[in-house]
Write an enzyme that holds these catalytic residues in place. Structure first.
Site, PDB file in Angstrom:
ATOM      1  N   ASP A 176      -7.816  -5.443  -0.060  1.00 54.82           N
ATOM      2  CA  ASP A 176      -8.286  -6.326  -1.137  1.00 54.82           C
ATOM      3  C   ASP A 176      -7.918  -7.780  -0.936  1.00 54.82           C
ATOM      4  OD1 ASP A 176      -7.582  -3.569  -3.196  1.00 54.82           O
ATOM      5  OD2 ASP A 176      -9.571  -4.417  -2.829  1.00 54.82           O
ATOM      6  N   HIS A 211       0.860  -1.189   0.000  1.00 53.39           N
ATOM      7  CA  HIS A 211       0.000   0.000   0.000  1.00 53.39           C
ATOM      8  C   HIS A 211       0.895   1.238   0.000  1.00 53.39           C
ATOM      9  CE1 HIS A 211      -3.230   2.768   1.080  1.00 53.39           C
ATOM     10  NE2 HIS A 211      -4.047   1.794   0.710  1.00 53.39           N
TER      11      HIS A 211
END
Ligand code: SDX
Length: 393
Positions: free
Chosen positions: A328, A271
């Site tokens: 996700d 991320h």
């Protein structure tokens, strides 16, 4: 600590984006909507209430919440001509471009209500989009699976209705499974906003030209579709299925990731902001266990996902790059257990993210300091030169 975070979009010559909607601390793994932690909101609130909070800035009173909920229930139906769009799409069309097209087309059905300055018109567009997005997402899903359309039943709340129009049948009553509804509601809350991510920045940039809210959010849906962004939840399941189908096993796959083999990436990991465990993933991981225990299926995939996580958390390659599971990584396993096809997963992300996009667009459009977004560049091309005649090229 006030929650106001400045964001410098790199070379943009527009004012840095300041926002009071969402606060992230990437090192501490903190995510708060209007000051409230996602841990508290997923435990005590609902997606409709969190949508109200993000958009209007405060938790609603019971009266405000009831009125908001009733308005949403009255706007779930889409125009019949808009519904017919879905008959025209190719049988194998991906649902994300279908949904982006339908949201964009909403600006053709509400031409008398597109002002970006009139609060009442902005509010009506807000309610229309929040209420119709679940219906539009389900129209795309039913197109993909070749099933008849199920019209919304407005005696149900937004999330219950969403499950019904996706999995119900016109000819029979639909029984909402409370565990599934709670998990769906929680997932929507966890996706509801995330500061200036790629799709939200797109919504703000397009909106800064005073394009209307439907056009701006349609652009955000297209940005979200990319596999490095919202498309990752589908890519995770494709990755797990590829590993399960091969003889390699998780460790061999992770070695391929570390060798940076072309096109081999640990989807659902890493991320730009979280350099620790994504706080959303921590909550979703538990929900994945609960849903798969309840609905069955996917046990092998869940075990495989957990093996990949275990390997990554113990391997310096991933630890040094601060690669942890993101939002996700586990969501696809839940969506598949619920019965959604893989290509619908990113649409579900968009349904959840919609209130955040709306809140951020409204904040931008109402900010008197907002100027049209106009990023600058560092020019790396040729120096000035004269036109070369054809016979000298
Ligand atoms: C979302 O911004 C948001 O907030 C997004 C989001 C939201 O709510 O809106 O949180 C939603 O988009 C989550 C992210 C979903 N995407 C994926 O899971 C796709 C896989 N992840 C990556 O592609 C990547 O981690 C990103 C895109 C998420 C972040 O990329 P960065 O910050 O640009 O990191 P990078 O590409 O510069 O990588 C840094 C290093 C590199 O190694 P080196 O070149 O230094 O050796 O880490 C490596 C990368 O190769 N790396 C990965 C990796 N992610 C980064 N290596 C293997 N697998 C990965 N997933």
């Amino acid at each position: 600590e006030t929650g106001r975070v400045t964001y410098d979009p790199g070379f943009a010559n527009t004012a840095s984006t300041t926002s009071a909607v969402t606060f992230i601390d990437g090192d501490e793994g903190v995510l708060r909507y209007r000051g409230y932690s996602i841990e508290e909101l997923t435990e005590k609130s609902t997606f409709v209430e969190v949508s109200y909070l993000l958009i209007y800035g405060e938790l609603p009173t019971q009266e405000q919440l009831d009125a908001f909920d009733q308005r949403l229930r009255r706007h779930t139906i889409v125009h019949e001509d808009l519904r017919r769009f879905f008959q025209a799409f190719p049988y194998d069309a991906h649902p994300m471009p279908m949904v982006a097209s339908a949201i964009n087309a909403m600006s053709t059905f509400y031409q008398d209500n597109l002002s970006v300055f009139d609060d009442d018109q902005i509010d009506l567009s807000t309610v229309r989009m929040l209420a119709k997005m679940p219906t539009i997402a389900a129209l795309a899903h039913r197109k993909v699976v070749g099933l008849p359309v199920v019209h919304p039943d407005n005696s149900l709340n937004l999330v219950e209705n969403f499950l019904r129009v996706n999995f119900g049948f016109p000819s029979e009553p639909y029984e909402v499974d409370p565990l599934v509804a709670k998990a769906m509601d929680q997932l929507f809350i966890l996706h509801a906003d995330h500061e200036q991510n790629c799709s939200t920045s797109t919504v703000r940039l397009v909106g800064s030209s005073q394009a209307n809210i439907f056009q701006s959010i349609s652009a955000g849906i297209n940005a979200l579709a990319g596999p490095l962004h919202g498309g990752a939840n589908s890519a995770v399941l494709d990755m797990l299925e590829e590993i399960a189908a091969s003889d390699d096993g998780p460790q061999k796959f992770m070695d391929r990731v570390k060798n940076k083999e072309e096109g081999v990436r640990l989807m659902g990991f890493g991320h730009r902001v979280y350099k620790n465990y994504d706080p959303r993933a921590a909550i979703i991981k538990q929900t994945a266990h609960d849903i798969i225990d309840k609905l069955g299926g996917n046990d092998e995939m869940l075990d495989l996902a957990m093996s990949l996580e275990e390997i990554a958390l113990a391997d310096d390659y991933f630890v040094e790059r601060r690669l942890y599971p993101n939002v996700d990584f586990y969501t696809g396993l839940i969506y598949k257990a619920m019965g959604f096809p893989t290509n619908m997963f990113t649409v579900l992300f968009a349904v959840g993210r919609l209130p955040g996009w709306i809140a951020q667009w409204r904040e931008m459009i109402k900010d008197p300091e907002t100027r049209i977004g106009r990023p600058r560049q560092i020019y790396t091309g040729e120096s000035a030169r004269s036109y070369t005649p054809m016979n000298e090229r």
